[in-house]
Design an enzyme around this catalytic site. Structure first.
Site, PDB file in Angstrom:
ATOM      1  N   GLY A   1    -101.175  31.903 -82.357  1.00  0.00           N
ATOM      2  CA  GLY A   1    -101.255  33.291 -81.915  1.00  0.00           C
ATOM      3  C   GLY A   1    -100.417  34.211 -82.777  1.00  0.00           C
ATOM      4  O   GLY A   1     -99.971  33.820 -83.852  1.00  0.00           O
ATOM      5  N   ASN A   2    -100.238  35.436 -82.314  1.00  0.00           N
ATOM      6  CA  ASN A   2     -99.395  36.390 -83.044  1.00  0.00           C
ATOM      7  C   ASN A   2     -98.672  37.281 -82.044  1.00  0.00           C
ATOM      8  O   ASN A   2     -98.909  37.197 -80.849  1.00  0.00           O
ATOM      9  CB  ASN A   2    -100.232  37.203 -84.037  1.00  0.00           C
ATOM     10  CG  ASN A   2    -101.279  38.055 -83.341  1.00  0.00           C
ATOM     11  OD1 ASN A   2    -100.960  39.018 -82.658  1.00  0.00           O
ATOM     12  ND2 ASN A   2    -102.546  37.667 -83.482  1.00  0.00           N
ATOM     13  N   ARG A   3     -97.807  38.130 -82.552  1.00  0.00           N
ATOM     14  CA  ARG A   3     -96.901  38.889 -81.685  1.00  0.00           C
ATOM     15  C   ARG A   3     -97.462  40.209 -81.164  1.00  0.00           C
ATOM     16  O   ARG A   3     -96.732  40.990 -80.562  1.00  0.00           O
ATOM     17  CB  ARG A   3     -95.604  39.185 -82.433  1.00  0.00           C
ATOM     18  CG  ARG A   3     -94.782  37.959 -82.707  1.00  0.00           C
ATOM     19  CD  ARG A   3     -93.448  38.350 -83.327  1.00  0.00           C
ATOM     20  NE  ARG A   3     -92.749  37.187 -83.832  1.00  0.00           N
ATOM     21  CZ  ARG A   3     -92.085  36.324 -83.072  1.00  0.00           C
ATOM     22  NH1 ARG A   3     -92.004  36.512 -81.767  1.00  0.00           N
ATOM     23  NH2 ARG A   3     -91.505  35.281 -83.612  1.00  0.00           N
ATOM     24  N   SER A   4     -98.710  40.495 -81.409  1.00  0.00           N
ATOM     25  CA  SER A   4     -99.246  41.779 -80.956  1.00  0.00           C
ATOM     26  C   SER A   4     -99.317  41.834 -79.430  1.00  0.00           C
ATOM     27  O   SER A   4     -99.896  40.956 -78.794  1.00  0.00           O
ATOM     28  CB  SER A   4    -100.641  41.997 -81.549  1.00  0.00           C
ATOM     29  OG  SER A   4    -101.126  43.248 -81.121  1.00  0.00           O
TER      30      SER A   4
END
Ligand code: CTP
Ligand code: CA
Length: 228
Positions: free
Chosen positions: A33-36
């Protein structure tokens, strides 16, 4: 009077917003995933609805309050987001592509949990995801406005953004320099530059609602220029 006029300046416009960050399964319980957080996209949706637009949000893993009157569709992966965009894009006038889309995903994730005793730590083989925004911008019809977003790191941020504007044939790209403290992912404030082919507009640090309002102002300007 002026406030009322401003409030309805997006009436009749159908705006599609993508928000959040995609998750790409490693197995049935784990993901890349990512931090958005989805804050920027949700702020855009809220402001656009307030100004009279018909707003649909494709939300990738966003845990934030939702605006009454806005239509939300939840997606998880880049592939699901691509499918939903394919359905929704033809019926929108404006696409605001603020979602952080995974660039790579694990190849053929197993449909069960990988067990730690099954062997040595597994290597995760990745493959590229399709560039959703590139494909949508390429198939757009006249009158559709397409805006990209880019989180870039430090020196060269604007140059990278200009490159994406041209390569993906966008009407504008909103770039933020995530090397600055307190800016970008999972923060209430943002500080961005709106890069359009004919002008570049730096916006001072402000809450994401104010940044969203300025981005929508720029959309209105671009659409006015385009039809003038
Ligand atoms: N984007 C997309 N599909 C992808 C990757 C990105 O639609 N597979 C969109 C993002 O939603 C964003 C824009 O493209 O609006 C720019 O994303 P960004 O990650 O900054 O650019 P990339 O082209 O992926 O290049 P890089 O990550 O290497 O900087
Ligand atoms: Ca990327």
């Amino acid at each position: 009077e002026a406030v009322l006029a401003k409030r309805a300046d997006l009436a009749g416009l159908r705006i599609l917003v993508t928000a959040g960050g995609t998750r790409e399964p490693i197995d049935s319980v784990r993901f890349v995933g990512n931090r958005s957080s989805g804050r920027m996209g949700f702020a855009l949706a809220e402001q656009a609805a307030r100004r009279g637009a018909a707003v649909t949000v494709l939300a990738a893993n966003v845990a934030l309050e939702r605006t009454p009157g806005v239509v939300y569709r939840d997606v998880e992966t880049a592939a699901q987001l691509a499918d939903a965009c394919g359905e929704e894009f033809p019926r929108c006038d404006v696409l605001l592509m603020s979602a952080a889309v995974a660039d790579f995903r694990p190849v053929a994730p197993p449909d069960a949990k990988i067990k730690k005793d099954a062997g040595p730590p597994p290597a995760i083989e990745l493959e590229a995801t399709p560039d959703i925004l590139l494909a949508l911008a390429a198939q757009r019809r006249p009158g559709q406005t397409v805006v990209g977003f880019a989180a870039e790191h430090g020196d060269g941020a604007l140059d990278f953004a200009r490159g994406k504007l041209a390569r993906k044939r966008l009407d504008a790209i909103v770039v933020n320099d995530i090397s600055q403290p307190g800016i970008g992912f999972d923060t209430p404030d943002n500080e961005v530059t709106i890069v359009a082919p004919d002008r570049e507009r730096p916006l001072p640090r402000a809450p994401k609602g104010e940044i969203a309002a300025a981005i929508l102002d720029e959309v209105v300007r671009l659409r006015t220029t385009a039809t003038a």
